[in-house]
Design a protein around this motif. Structure first.
Motif, PDB file in Angstrom:
ATOM      1  N   ASP A   1      -3.499  -8.356 -11.832  1.00 24.52           N
ATOM      2  CA  ASP A   1      -4.736  -7.812 -11.261  1.00 24.52           C
ATOM      3  C   ASP A   1      -4.641  -7.718  -9.743  1.00 24.52           C
ATOM      4  OD1 ASP A   1      -5.819  -7.646 -13.783  1.00 24.52           O
ATOM      5  OD2 ASP A   1      -6.965  -9.502 -13.634  1.00 24.52           O
ATOM      6  N   ALA A   2      -4.040  -8.753  -9.123  1.00 24.92           N
ATOM      7  CA  ALA A   2      -3.902  -8.750  -7.661  1.00 24.92           C
ATOM      8  C   ALA A   2      -3.020  -7.595  -7.208  1.00 24.92           C
ATOM      9  CB  ALA A   2      -3.319 -10.081  -7.191  1.00 24.92           C
TER      10      ALA A   2
ATOM     11  N   SER B   1       0.816  -1.217   0.000  1.00 22.84           N
ATOM     12  CA  SER B   1       0.000   0.000   0.000  1.00 22.84           C
ATOM     13  C   SER B   1       0.850   1.267   0.000  1.00 22.84           C
ATOM     14  CB  SER B   1      -0.939   0.007   1.203  1.00 22.84           C
ATOM     15  OG  SER B   1      -0.198   0.003   2.417  1.00 22.84           O
TER      16      SER B   1
ATOM     17  N   ALA C   1      -2.374  -4.789  -8.947  1.00 21.37           N
ATOM     18  CA  ALA C   1      -2.982  -3.506  -9.323  1.00 21.37           C
ATOM     19  C   ALA C   1      -3.988  -3.031  -8.284  1.00 21.37           C
ATOM     20  CB  ALA C   1      -3.654  -3.621 -10.692  1.00 21.37           C
ATOM     21  N   ARG C   2      -4.565  -3.965  -7.553  1.00 19.08           N
ATOM     22  CA  ARG C   2      -5.531  -3.585  -6.513  1.00 19.08           C
ATOM     23  C   ARG C   2      -4.839  -3.023  -5.274  1.00 19.08           C
ATOM     24  NH1 ARG C   2      -8.162  -8.373  -8.412  1.00 19.08           N
ATOM     25  NH2 ARG C   2      -7.166  -9.660  -6.817  1.00 19.08           N
ATOM     26  N   GLN C   3      -3.520  -3.237  -5.150  1.00 16.19           N
ATOM     27  CA  GLN C   3      -2.823  -2.826  -3.929  1.00 16.19           C
ATOM     28  C   GLN C   3      -1.892  -1.627  -4.108  1.00 16.19           C
ATOM     29  OE1 GLN C   3      -1.597  -5.784  -1.033  1.00 16.19           O
ATOM     30  NE2 GLN C   3      -2.052  -7.408  -2.488  1.00 16.19           N
TER      31      GLN C   3
END
Length: 263
Positions: A245-246, A228, A248-250
């Motif tokens: 994708d995993a 983060s 990119a979410r963080q």
């Protein structure tokens, strides 16, 4: 060639190179890529290696720190592509920090002619590249080297390095990593290097992390940042779409460097 002989050959190639690709092994062993993948599955289950997208890497203990000369020979195309993408994020007049690492050293090679920038680093390799007079058309960046105690990755760490770094403020910090994991975050096997990396992060307005796909889900013993905290993560296209994708979410911004198109 028997399966046991093939797998021994795979381990020998992995020991010599640090990483292997399925396509290369299929040619070397004169078997199909499917056969190689099955062999890698077996060796991964036996904890003899760690499978990654398109191949495998050596499985190391979490506290084991490879020498920079060993790492420099691994994933060269990926590191070059990542360095190209990272260099594109650096504008004239910026002051940046660059950590130790073979990928960050590749970045330094792309900045050698950028006389308008200033660089703070704890890396002997980065410093050497940025100040090497051979073939230079101009003096290059202004470069400050932290001082400190040398590690196998050619990083200068410890209180001397941390105090020197703390005297600066930079537009962005560019860090390489030993491991990148969705749960554990950014890790290194060396506790002193972890602390110095925290110092480099602390002086930066932004954090840019450079990591090839073999670093994904590798976890060293020492965590120095969470995902983060990462503003920009530069990876290569060896990561699967699911893994991208995993990540990119963080992170705020995921940059995927194109390697496979150049092969």
């Amino acid at each position: 060639m028997l399966a046991a002989q093939r797998r021994q050959a795979i381990l020998q190639a992995l020991d010599a190179r640090g990483a292997v690709r399925v396509a290369d092994l299929a040619v070397d062993l004169d078997v199909s890529e499917m056969t190689v993948r099955r062999d890698l599955d077996v060796l991964d289950e036996q904890d003899m290696l760690r499978k990654v997208h398109g191949g495998a890497v050596a499985r190391r203990n979490r506290g084991e720190e490879p020498w920079s000369t060993v790492k420099a020979a691994q994933q060269q195309a990926e590191k070059a592509a990542i360095a190209d993408a990272a260099a594109a994020t650096i504008s004239a007049g910026m002051t940046i920090a660059i950590s130790a690492g073979t990928t960050t050293t590749e970045l330094a090679r792309r900045l050698r002619q950028r006389s308008s920038i200033t660089v703070i680093t704890n890396s002997l390799s980065v410093f050497a590249v940025l100040t090497d007079p051979a073939g230079a058309a101009n003096p290059g960046p202004v470069v400050y080297l932290s001082g400190g105690t040398r590690t196998p990755s050619d990083a200068l760490v410890g209180p001397v390095a941390d105090n020197a770094i703390a005297a600066f403020r930079v537009d962005a910090s560019y860090l390489g990593v030993h491991g990148l994991d969705p749960e554990a975050g950014l890790t290194t096997p060396n506790p002193a290097e972890a602390q110095t990396n925290r110092a480099l992060i602390g002086i930066g307005a932004r954090l840019v992390v450079l990591a090839d796909h073999t670093k994904y889900r590798e976890v060293g013993t020492n965590v120095f940042a969470g995902l983060s905290q990462v503003d920009t993560l530069v990876v290569d296209d060896g990561l699967t779409e699911e893994d991208r994708d995993a990540l990119a979410r963080q992170v705020d911004d995921l940059v995927v460097a194109d390697v496979t198109a150049g092969r």
